[in-house]
Design an enzyme around this catalytic site. Structure first.
Site, PDB file in Angstrom:
ATOM      1  N   TYR A   1       4.707   6.722  -2.430  1.00 17.81           N
ATOM      2  CA  TYR A   1       4.423   8.150  -2.615  1.00 17.81           C
ATOM      3  C   TYR A   1       5.434   9.036  -1.887  1.00 17.81           C
ATOM      4  O   TYR A   1       5.482  10.237  -2.095  1.00 17.81           O
ATOM      5  CB  TYR A   1       3.010   8.508  -2.125  1.00 17.81           C
ATOM      6  CG  TYR A   1       1.899   7.877  -2.947  1.00 17.81           C
ATOM      7  CD1 TYR A   1       2.144   7.371  -4.208  1.00 17.81           C
ATOM      8  CD2 TYR A   1       0.610   7.799  -2.460  1.00 17.81           C
ATOM      9  CE1 TYR A   1       1.141   6.788  -4.962  1.00 17.81           C
ATOM     10  CE2 TYR A   1      -0.403   7.225  -3.204  1.00 17.81           C
ATOM     11  CZ  TYR A   1      -0.125   6.722  -4.461  1.00 17.81           C
ATOM     12  OH  TYR A   1      -1.128   6.147  -5.202  1.00 17.81           O
TER      13      TYR A   1
ATOM     14  N   LYS B   1       2.062  -7.494  -2.618  1.00 13.23           N
ATOM     15  CA  LYS B   1       2.502  -8.279  -3.779  1.00 13.23           C
ATOM     16  C   LYS B   1       3.801  -8.976  -3.383  1.00 13.23           C
ATOM     17  O   LYS B   1       4.878  -8.715  -3.951  1.00 13.23           O
ATOM     18  CB  LYS B   1       2.718  -7.358  -4.988  1.00 13.23           C
ATOM     19  CG  LYS B   1       1.434  -6.782  -5.559  1.00 13.23           C
ATOM     20  CD  LYS B   1       0.735  -7.728  -6.503  1.00 13.23           C
ATOM     21  CE  LYS B   1       1.484  -7.850  -7.807  1.00 13.23           C
ATOM     22  NZ  LYS B   1       0.839  -8.851  -8.703  1.00 13.23           N
TER      23      LYS B   1
ATOM     24  N   ASP C   1      -3.512  -7.786  -6.496  1.00 10.08           N
ATOM     25  CA  ASP C   1      -4.244  -7.862  -7.776  1.00 10.08           C
ATOM     26  C   ASP C   1      -5.425  -8.823  -7.652  1.00 10.08           C
ATOM     27  O   ASP C   1      -6.535  -8.532  -8.123  1.00 10.08           O
ATOM     28  CB  ASP C   1      -3.313  -8.260  -8.933  1.00 10.08           C
ATOM     29  CG  ASP C   1      -2.459  -9.477  -8.625  1.00 10.08           C
ATOM     30  OD1 ASP C   1      -2.305  -9.834  -7.437  1.00 10.08           O
ATOM     31  OD2 ASP C   1      -1.933 -10.088  -9.578  1.00 10.08           O
TER      32      ASP C   1
ATOM     33  N   ASP D   1      -4.766   3.149  -2.048  1.00  6.08           N
ATOM     34  CA  ASP D   1      -5.335   4.249  -2.821  1.00  6.08           C
ATOM     35  C   ASP D   1      -6.291   3.674  -3.881  1.00  6.08           C
ATOM     36  O   ASP D   1      -7.444   4.101  -4.024  1.00  6.08           O
ATOM     37  CB  ASP D   1      -4.170   4.996  -3.499  1.00  6.08           C
ATOM     38  CG  ASP D   1      -4.573   6.337  -4.064  1.00  6.08           C
ATOM     39  OD1 ASP D   1      -5.757   6.703  -3.951  1.00  6.08           O
ATOM     40  OD2 ASP D   1      -3.707   7.021  -4.639  1.00  6.08           O
TER      41      ASP D   1
ATOM     42  N   ASP E   1     -10.713   3.223  -3.602  1.00  3.09           N
ATOM     43  CA  ASP E   1     -11.597   3.865  -4.584  1.00  3.09           C
ATOM     44  C   ASP E   1     -12.471   2.824  -5.275  1.00  3.09           C
ATOM     45  O   ASP E   1     -13.655   3.063  -5.540  1.00  3.09           O
ATOM     46  CB  ASP E   1     -10.783   4.625  -5.639  1.00  3.09           C
ATOM     47  CG  ASP E   1     -10.552   6.069  -5.223  1.00  3.09           C
ATOM     48  OD1 ASP E   1     -10.724   6.370  -4.028  1.00  3.09           O
ATOM     49  OD2 ASP E   1     -10.194   6.894  -6.081  1.00  3.09           O
TER      50      ASP E   1
END
Ligand code: NAD
Length: 369
Positions: A142, A192, A225, A249, A253
């Site tokens: 970001y 990852k 993942d 992020d 959630d």
């Protein structure tokens, strides 16, 4: 010795309504537990824009850097949607996070027994769930450069850069290990590393910090993942999850929804420890300003109340009092007292924001008997 200091920024929409209940609870701790705070209140978001023409005045920012903790309600609303990007209410919140250098975002996912039916998962998978996601908040994709949209031949190309330094990884890893020591002593680090160099470095640095400084904490690694899959398959296997800004992020959630309503979710954002040992800290509910119900007394104040419980635990070392407050909220819910967001179809008679505050205060009183 002076009392610890709190800067309260109620903000917009339901922010002031839910924060009013927190202020009553802060007063309760002062009166009944001799736990007194020096509280000051100021403006943020649209409310600050209306008065100062900016979503966070410089004086407010300066106070936020001086106090022991900041407690924020919510910012934003339709009245401010057309403002220039630079003065949008959210910019006030982003300025606080940036200038306080709040790199470690703590998002608990705790399933209160009384609300297990609200989860989209089966009750036995979520009942008793209590995990914490630690998300790196100030770096990663970001913020990384280069970024932008440019032309290559006849087509546009969008670019963002995932970038982490060793120091950035190390400090958030320490934050997760410290947290695990106060909980169930387990950290799972997610990245990852199979396809991203920044993931390889992330795994290396977390492992180094673990071996050198926290060998007593159990550490595991998981590809993000798979982590997403495990969160909905068997979330109770986790205690503390530490991950980067982007994966955090999404995963936070996802974990949040395991527990039901947005009106129940607190958060903390922590920075480096100051001279007095307390980290710079901002506590806020996960939800926004909920313009659709603002001013109607319908908002659930629990997320904001539980954010104050996090402040008690992480800024003021009052773990027992934090648990007292969390138990009070839990017992109110168990007794069937609910705001509208926690009613099942067909159920009637939700309580108002203030009545929910009344009930939590009564439960706090009962905890002393
Ligand atoms: P929201 O979280 O404000 O509301 C989403 C839905 O959840 C709404 O239906 C709302 O009524 C409900 N809800 C949220 N909190 C609740 C509570 N405590 N009790 C009962 N119901 C609750 O998200 P949104 O509608 O996407 O955004 C509204 C405004 O809030 C926008 O301006 C947005 O930018 C802003 N926002 C601010 C923050 C923040 O301050 N941290 C976070 C998210 C959104």
């Amino acid at each position: 010795m002076s009392n610890p200091s709190l800067l309260i920024l109620p903000g917009d929409g339901i922010g002031p309504e839910v924060m009013d209940q927190v202020i009553r609870i802060i007063d309760w701790f002062g009166e009944k537990r001799d736990l007194k705070f020096d509280v000051e209140t100021d403006l943020v978001g649209g409310a600050a824009y209306d008065k100062h023409g900016v979503p966070l005045a410089d004086e407010t920012m300066a106070r936020a850097l001086e106090v022991d903790a900041v407690l924020l309600g919510a910012v934003g609303g339709p009245a401010y949607d057309d403002l220039d990007f630079s003065v949008k209410p959210e910019r006030g919140l982003l300025r606080l996070r940036k200038e306080m250098d709040l790199f470690s975002n703590l998002r608990p996912a705790q399933c209160f027994d009384a609300l297990a039916d609200f989860s989209s998962l089966k009750k036995d998978i979520v009942a008793g769930l209590d995990l914490m996601i630690v998300r790196e908040l100030t770096s990663g994709v970001y913020f990384g450069e280069p970024r932008g949209i440019h032309k290559e031949g006849n087509e546009r190309v969008g670019v963002n850069t995932q970038r982490y330094t060793e120091a950035e990884i190390a400090r958030v890893a320490r934050s997760a290990f410290e947290l695990a020591k106060r909980r169930n002593n387990k950290v799972c680090s997610m990245e990852k590393a199979n396809v991203m160099e920044s993931g390889i470095l992330w795994r290396d640095v977390v492992t180094e910090i673990h071996q050198a400084e926290y060998p007593e904490v159990e550490l595991s690694h998981m590809y993000a993942d798979n982590g997403a899959m495990q969160l909905v398959r068997a979330p109770k296997q986790f205690d503390v999850i530490v991950t980067d800004n982007l994966f955090g992020d999404i995963l936070s959630d996802c974990a949040a929804m395991l527990t039901g309503s947005l009106g129940m979710l607190p958060s903390a954002s922590l920075g480096a420890p100051a001279a007095n040992g307390r980290p710079k800290a901002l506590y806020e509910p996960v939800h926004g300003s909920a313009p659709d119900i603002a001013g109607q007394g319908k908002a659930n104040p629990s997320a904001c109340i539980l954010s104050f419980a996090m402040a008690l635990r992480y800024s003021f070392d009052q773990g027992e009092e934090a648990t007292r407050l969390e138990n009070a909220v839990q017992s109110v819910l168990a007794s069937g007292v609910r705001t509208a967001d926690l009613m099942q179809a067909g159920e009637a008679d939700p309580v108002s924001t203030t009545e929910m505050g009344d009930a939590v205060l009564a439960a706090l009183d009962a905890s002393l008997q």
